[in-house]
Design a protein around this motif. Structure first.
Motif, PDB file in Angstrom:
ATOM      1  N   ALA A   1       1.739  14.185  15.679  1.00  0.00           N
ATOM      2  CA  ALA A   1       0.403  13.362  15.677  1.00  0.00           C
ATOM      3  C   ALA A   1      -0.630  14.321  15.339  1.00  0.00           C
ATOM      4  O   ALA A   1      -0.672  15.609  15.141  1.00  0.00           O
ATOM      5  N   GLY A   2      -1.597  13.369  14.656  1.00  0.00           N
ATOM      6  CA  GLY A   2      -2.991  13.887  14.130  1.00  0.00           C
ATOM      7  C   GLY A   2      -2.793  14.205  12.865  1.00  0.00           C
ATOM      8  O   GLY A   2      -3.674  15.071  12.271  1.00  0.00           O
ATOM      9  N   GLN A   3      -1.714  13.685  12.093  1.00  0.00           N
ATOM     10  CA  GLN A   3      -1.743  13.977  10.627  1.00  0.00           C
ATOM     11  C   GLN A   3      -1.435  12.640   9.980  1.00  0.00           C
ATOM     12  O   GLN A   3      -0.532  11.820  10.598  1.00  0.00           O
ATOM     13  N   GLU A   4      -2.109  12.360   9.034  1.00  0.00           N
ATOM     14  CA  GLU A   4      -2.055  10.931   8.224  1.00  0.00           C
ATOM     15  C   GLU A   4      -1.481  11.243   6.739  1.00  0.00           C
ATOM     16  O   GLU A   4      -1.712  12.331   6.319  1.00  0.00           O
ATOM     17  N   ALA A   5      -0.585  10.457   6.405  1.00  0.00           N
ATOM     18  CA  ALA A   5       0.077  10.563   5.170  1.00  0.00           C
ATOM     19  C   ALA A   5      -0.818  10.098   3.882  1.00  0.00           C
ATOM     20  O   ALA A   5      -1.373   9.007   4.216  1.00  0.00           O
ATOM     21  N   THR A   6      -0.990  10.813   2.729  1.00  0.00           N
ATOM     22  CA  THR A   6      -1.828  10.260   1.908  1.00  0.00           C
ATOM     23  C   THR A   6      -0.959  10.707   0.526  1.00  0.00           C
ATOM     24  O   THR A   6      -0.729  11.847   0.484  1.00  0.00           O
ATOM     25  N   CYS A   7      -0.971  10.001  -0.539  1.00  0.00           N
ATOM     26  CA  CYS A   7      -0.057  10.131  -1.616  1.00  0.00           C
ATOM     27  C   CYS A   7      -0.940  11.403  -2.318  1.00  0.00           C
ATOM     28  O   CYS A   7      -2.204  11.214  -2.124  1.00  0.00           O
TER      29      CYS A   7
ATOM     30  N   LEU B   1       6.874   6.724  -0.366  1.00  0.00           N
ATOM     31  CA  LEU B   1       5.862   7.200  -1.459  1.00  0.00           C
ATOM     32  C   LEU B   1       6.347   6.530  -2.660  1.00  0.00           C
ATOM     33  O   LEU B   1       7.467   6.447  -3.293  1.00  0.00           O
ATOM     34  N   LYS B   2       5.344   5.751  -3.468  1.00  0.00           N
ATOM     35  CA  LYS B   2       5.708   5.407  -4.812  1.00  0.00           C
ATOM     36  C   LYS B   2       5.622   6.463  -5.874  1.00  0.00           C
ATOM     37  O   LYS B   2       4.248   6.916  -6.014  1.00  0.00           O
TER      38      LYS B   2
ATOM     39  N   ASP C   1       1.078   5.901  -4.525  1.00  0.00           N
ATOM     40  CA  ASP C   1       0.798   5.051  -3.276  1.00  0.00           C
ATOM     41  C   ASP C   1       1.547   5.442  -2.140  1.00  0.00           C
ATOM     42  O   ASP C   1       2.790   6.000  -2.368  1.00  0.00           O
ATOM     43  N   GLN C   2       1.547   4.984  -0.851  1.00  0.00           N
ATOM     44  CA  GLN C   2       2.359   5.322   0.215  1.00  0.00           C
ATOM     45  C   GLN C   2       2.262   4.046   1.218  1.00  0.00           C
ATOM     46  O   GLN C   2       1.361   3.490   1.098  1.00  0.00           O
ATOM     47  N   CYS C   3       3.159   4.006   1.939  1.00  0.00           N
ATOM     48  CA  CYS C   3       3.467   2.956   2.978  1.00  0.00           C
ATOM     49  C   CYS C   3       4.239   3.487   4.098  1.00  0.00           C
ATOM     50  O   CYS C   3       5.268   4.277   3.748  1.00  0.00           O
ATOM     51  N   TRP C   4       3.956   2.919   5.318  1.00  0.00           N
ATOM     52  CA  TRP C   4       4.907   3.029   6.251  1.00  0.00           C
ATOM     53  C   TRP C   4       5.530   1.612   6.354  1.00  0.00           C
ATOM     54  O   TRP C   4       4.949   0.513   6.585  1.00  0.00           O
ATOM     55  N   VAL C   5       6.904   1.527   6.663  1.00  0.00           N
ATOM     56  CA  VAL C   5       7.550   0.160   6.526  1.00  0.00           C
ATOM     57  C   VAL C   5       8.756   0.426   7.465  1.00  0.00           C
ATOM     58  O   VAL C   5       9.326   1.451   7.818  1.00  0.00           O
ATOM     59  N   THR C   6       9.188  -0.478   8.213  1.00  0.00           N
ATOM     60  CA  THR C   6      10.470  -0.512   8.903  1.00  0.00           C
ATOM     61  C   THR C   6      11.466  -0.626   8.029  1.00  0.00           C
ATOM     62  O   THR C   6      11.542  -1.012   6.696  1.00  0.00           O
ATOM     63  N   PRO C   7      12.890  -0.007   8.311  1.00  0.00           N
ATOM     64  CA  PRO C   7      13.755  -0.093   7.406  1.00  0.00           C
ATOM     65  C   PRO C   7      14.204  -1.343   6.813  1.00  0.00           C
ATOM     66  O   PRO C   7      14.525  -1.624   5.735  1.00  0.00           O
ATOM     67  N   GLU C   8      14.229  -2.470   7.849  1.00  0.00           N
ATOM     68  CA  GLU C   8      14.653  -3.746   7.312  1.00  0.00           C
ATOM     69  C   GLU C   8      13.401  -4.386   6.176  1.00  0.00           C
ATOM     70  O   GLU C   8      13.778  -5.085   5.466  1.00  0.00           O
ATOM     71  N   ALA C   9      12.132  -4.113   6.572  1.00  0.00           N
ATOM     72  CA  ALA C   9      11.066  -4.448   5.711  1.00  0.00           C
ATOM     73  C   ALA C   9      11.293  -3.772   4.313  1.00  0.00           C
ATOM     74  O   ALA C   9      10.885  -4.540   3.156  1.00  0.00           O
TER      75      ALA C   9
END
Length: 251
Positions: free
Chosen positions: A171-177, A26-27, A184-192
């Motif tokens: 399952a069945g839950q979405e992240a929203t800031c 989350l930003k 803002d929010q994002c799903w990232v790989t650790p490397e990314a």
């Protein structure tokens, strides 16, 4: 004179996405006093409603929670705060129905109802215990793993004594800031995530960066859970506030 750090909790939320293991970031709002503009895991300070008679039902009792964290008392409040803050900041509620079935929020009626709960909770118009009572919920027990303990360095004017937990996104839950503390929010790989910091696209605080470095050795959420369950204690980083680490050291 150093400021006494406030008790706080954070949740590292994982999922398995198309590119592999992903973590929720989350930003923070650029106007916040602590970590302005940084990309962080959901979390915040422990509140009065996270303990005592106003606390929601949890399968882990006070004695077990305090023993796990190595404190005389108050361990359960850290776990409850982690779950509450995750719901307030990211919209993900780490709980199950009292009959053991998953809590899904992907139908319109449930989505609307729980969004109203979230806003009321953020504005202190309800408590997590009240929400659990209305919806017949129990918080995550052993699905929420304690993984590390960080304390903000003494030279920082706003300090936190923070316990880090880890969970797989239901399952069945979405992240929203929330749009206020987090923008803002994002799903990232650790490397990314680490690469984005190198390029200047993300701002990471030391505990977040260290955690991503440790997560980068895994290829799935299941592998992370298994690794943490097998690990007891790890290394400290002198001068950087790491008090305890239950992730294996980065390869």
């Amino acid at each position: 004179m150093p400021v006494t750090p406030k008790p706080a909790s954070t949740v590292i939320v994982l999922r398995d996405g198309p590119p592999g293991l992903e973590v929720l970031l989350l930003k923070r709002n650029a106007r916040t006093r602590f970590g302005p503009g940084a990309s962080v895991f959901p979390g915040g300070a422990v509140d009065a409603d996270d303990t005592g008679p106003t606390a929601p039902p949890c399968p882990v009792d006070e004695t077990a929670a305090s023993t796990e964290l190595g404190v005389r008392r108050g361990g359960l409040a850290y776990r409850i705060a982690a779950i509450r803050e995750c719901f307030e900041e990211a919209g993900i509620l780490l709980a199950r129905r009292t009959d053991g079935t998953p809590l899904r929020l992907d139908d319109p009626a449930a989505m609307q109802r729980f969004q109203a709960y979230r806003e009321a909770l953020r504005h202190q118009q309800t408590t997590l215990a009240d929400i659990c009572g209305r919806e017949q919920l129990r918080l995550f027990g052993d699905e929420l793993l304690y993984v590390s303990h960080w304390v903000t360095p003494a030279y920082v004017p706003k300090r936190f004594d923070t316990r880090f937990f880890l969970a797989v996104a239901p399952a069945g839950q979405e992240a929203t800031c929330c749009g206020q503390e987090t923008v803002d929010q994002c799903w990232v790989t650790p490397e990314a995530g680490l690469d984005a910091e190198t390029r200047g696209a993300l701002q990471l605080m030391t505990p977040t960066r260290d955690t991503l470095e440790r997560l980068a050795r895994y290829d799935s959420a299941e592998a992370v859970i298994a690794g943490v369950r097998q690990q007891r204690l790890g290394a400290r980083i002198p001068g950087h506030g790491l008090m305890e680490q239950r992730f294996p050291d980065p390869a």
